[in-house]
Design a protein around this motif. Structure first.
Motif, short mmCIF file in Angstrom:
data_model
loop_
_atom_site.label_atom_id
_atom_site.label_comp_id
_atom_site.label_asym_id
_atom_site.label_seq_id
_atom_site.Cartn_x
_atom_site.Cartn_y
_atom_site.Cartn_z
N ALA A 30 14.48 -1.90 -2.30
CA ALA A 30 14.56 -3.10 -3.15
C ALA A 30 15.09 -2.61 -4.50
CB ALA A 30 12.99 -3.78 -3.34
N VAL A 31 15.89 -3.87 -4.91
CA VAL A 31 16.79 -3.63 -6.10
C VAL A 31 16.53 -5.12 -7.06
CG1 VAL A 31 18.51 -2.20 -5.36
CG2 VAL A 31 18.97 -4.79 -5.27
N GLU A 32 16.55 -4.81 -8.47
CA GLU A 32 16.74 -5.86 -9.17
C GLU A 32 18.09 -6.32 -9.61
OE1 GLU A 32 13.95 -7.90 -10.56
OE2 GLU A 32 12.70 -7.01 -9.17
N ARG A 33 18.38 -7.45 -9.82
CA ARG A 33 19.56 -7.87 -10.20
C ARG A 33 19.41 -8.62 -11.59
NH1 ARG A 33 22.34 -4.37 -8.88
NH2 ARG A 33 24.16 -5.60 -9.38
N PRO A 34 20.07 -8.91 -12.50
CA PRO A 34 20.12 -9.33 -13.61
C PRO A 34 19.63 -11.14 -13.77
CG PRO A 34 22.41 -8.87 -13.70
CD PRO A 34 21.57 -8.41 -12.49
N ASP A 35 20.08 -11.54 -12.56
CA ASP A 35 20.00 -13.20 -12.22
C ASP A 35 19.93 -13.51 -10.74
OD1 ASP A 35 22.60 -13.46 -12.12
OD2 ASP A 35 22.89 -13.83 -14.22
N PHE A 36 19.61 -14.59 -10.56
CA PHE A 36 19.82 -15.16 -9.14
C PHE A 36 21.01 -14.96 -8.60
CE2 PHE A 36 20.23 -18.35 -5.76
CZ PHE A 36 19.22 -17.77 -5.00
N ALA A 37 22.07 -15.38 -9.45
CA ALA A 37 23.57 -15.50 -9.12
C ALA A 37 24.05 -14.12 -8.61
CB ALA A 37 24.42 -16.05 -10.03
N ALA A 38 23.38 -13.14 -9.37
CA ALA A 38 23.93 -11.81 -9.27
C ALA A 38 23.17 -11.32 -7.83
CB ALA A 38 23.53 -10.56 -10.42
N GLY A 39 22.23 -11.71 -7.60
CA GLY A 39 21.32 -11.36 -6.43
C GLY A 39 21.95 -11.67 -5.05
N LEU A 40 22.23 -13.20 -5.35
CA LEU A 40 23.14 -13.74 -4.36
C LEU A 40 24.38 -13.17 -3.83
CD1 LEU A 40 22.91 -16.00 -2.09
CD2 LEU A 40 24.09 -17.42 -3.95
#
Length: 93
Positions: A30-40
């Motif tokens: 599992a990783v954290e991205r800075p925001d939803f757009a980066a995760g997508l």
């Protein structure tokens, strides 16, 4: 059909994948991205790699968190395909 990795082989290969763990006979990260757009964007990039390999992960995107679970369905466990995809995901990160 791809063969399951023996426990010793899998543990040896996990040494090169320190951010991955075994959970319910799957490789999981599992990783954290800075925001939803980066995760997508990460999910899309991983999807392109998975398509190129014809080996598809289970993906869960929740807000800024992306979780990958890798296992080979036809072998009902972890194979070399999963290890390779884990390395490719790490390269994208």
């Amino acid at each position: 059909m791809p063969r399951l990795l023996a426990s010793d082989d899998l543990l040896a290969q996990l040494a090169d994948l320190p951010d991955w763990r075994l959970e319910d006979d799957r490789l999981v990260r599992a990783v954290e991205r800075p925001d939803f757009a980066a995760g997508l964007a990460l999910v899309v990039a991983v999807g392109e790699e998975a398509e190129a390999m014809n080996h598809h992960p289970d993906v869960d995107l929740r807000s800024t968190r992306v979780r990958f679970a890798l296992w080979t369905h036809v072998a009902n466990g972890v194979t070399q395909y999963d290890v390779e995809l884990a390395h490719r995901i790490d390269d994208l990160l």
